[in-house]
Design a protein around this motif. Sequence first.
Motif, PDB file in Angstrom:
ATOM      1  N   UNK A  35      -9.035 -18.632   2.060  1.00 24.76           N
ATOM      2  CA  UNK A  35      -9.926 -19.005   0.954  1.00 24.76           C
ATOM      3  C   UNK A  35     -11.058 -17.993   0.836  1.00 24.76           C
ATOM      4  N   UNK A  36     -11.641 -17.615   1.954  1.00 25.28           N
ATOM      5  CA  UNK A  36     -12.730 -16.641   1.919  1.00 25.28           C
ATOM      6  C   UNK A  36     -12.266 -15.312   1.351  1.00 25.28           C
ATOM      7  N   UNK A  37     -11.051 -14.900   1.704  1.00 23.47           N
ATOM      8  CA  UNK A  37     -10.548 -13.634   1.186  1.00 23.47           C
ATOM      9  C   UNK A  37     -10.336 -13.671  -0.318  1.00 23.47           C
ATOM     10  N   UNK A  51      -3.553 -22.453  -6.409  1.00 23.69           N
ATOM     11  CA  UNK A  51      -2.417 -21.730  -6.978  1.00 23.69           C
ATOM     12  C   UNK A  51      -2.233 -20.384  -6.284  1.00 23.69           C
ATOM     13  N   UNK A  52      -3.326 -19.651  -6.143  1.00 25.81           N
ATOM     14  CA  UNK A  52      -3.267 -18.316  -5.526  1.00 25.81           C
ATOM     15  C   UNK A  52      -2.728 -18.375  -4.093  1.00 25.81           C
ATOM     16  N   UNK A  53      -3.109 -19.427  -3.356  1.00 27.69           N
ATOM     17  CA  UNK A  53      -2.717 -19.538  -1.951  1.00 27.69           C
ATOM     18  C   UNK A  53      -1.503 -20.429  -1.727  1.00 27.69           C
ATOM     19  N   UNK A  54      -0.957 -20.972  -2.814  1.00 28.90           N
ATOM     20  CA  UNK A  54       0.191 -21.876  -2.712  1.00 28.90           C
ATOM     21  C   UNK A  54      -0.115 -23.071  -1.797  1.00 28.90           C
ATOM     22  N   UNK A  55      -1.268 -23.687  -2.035  1.00 30.58           N
ATOM     23  CA  UNK A  55      -1.707 -24.861  -1.286  1.00 30.58           C
ATOM     24  C   UNK A  55      -1.974 -25.986  -2.275  1.00 30.58           C
ATOM     25  N   UNK A  60      -7.369 -27.591  -0.285  1.00 29.11           N
ATOM     26  CA  UNK A  60      -8.371 -26.589  -0.641  1.00 29.11           C
ATOM     27  C   UNK A  60      -9.743 -27.245  -0.777  1.00 29.11           C
ATOM     28  N   UNK A  61      -9.804 -28.385  -1.433  1.00 24.62           N
ATOM     29  CA  UNK A  61     -11.077 -29.101  -1.596  1.00 24.62           C
ATOM     30  C   UNK A  61     -11.688 -29.447  -0.252  1.00 24.62           C
TER      31      UNK A  61
END
Length: 104
Positions: A35-37, A51-55, A60-61
């Motif tokens: 997430x930080x990246x 979406x970007x991390x496929x999670x 994520x929240x």
Amino acid sequence: MAEEKKNEICMPDDEFLFELCDLFRIFGDSTRIKILFVLMDREMNVGDIATELNLNQSAVSHQLRVLKDAKIVKFRRDGKSMYYSLDDDHVRNMLALGMEHVEE
């Protein structure tokens, strides 16, 4: 005797050391690091990060809440949407130093 004093370590108090350990613990989770990246150079909302991390958004929240509570990420509200970004350059520097160390 004066030389001995130069080499003495000024040990921070236990409360400070506990807070430092807690900060490094936050960086000990691969999902939080991912997430930080993705937040390194831009702000994003939860859905875009997921979406970007496929999670899933719930995961994520949860991680964003941990990062926000640790003052590693900040947010701004735009209507009903929340946009997250790194809190400051200290976080970028810590990530960059960590990457540099791992690459050695």
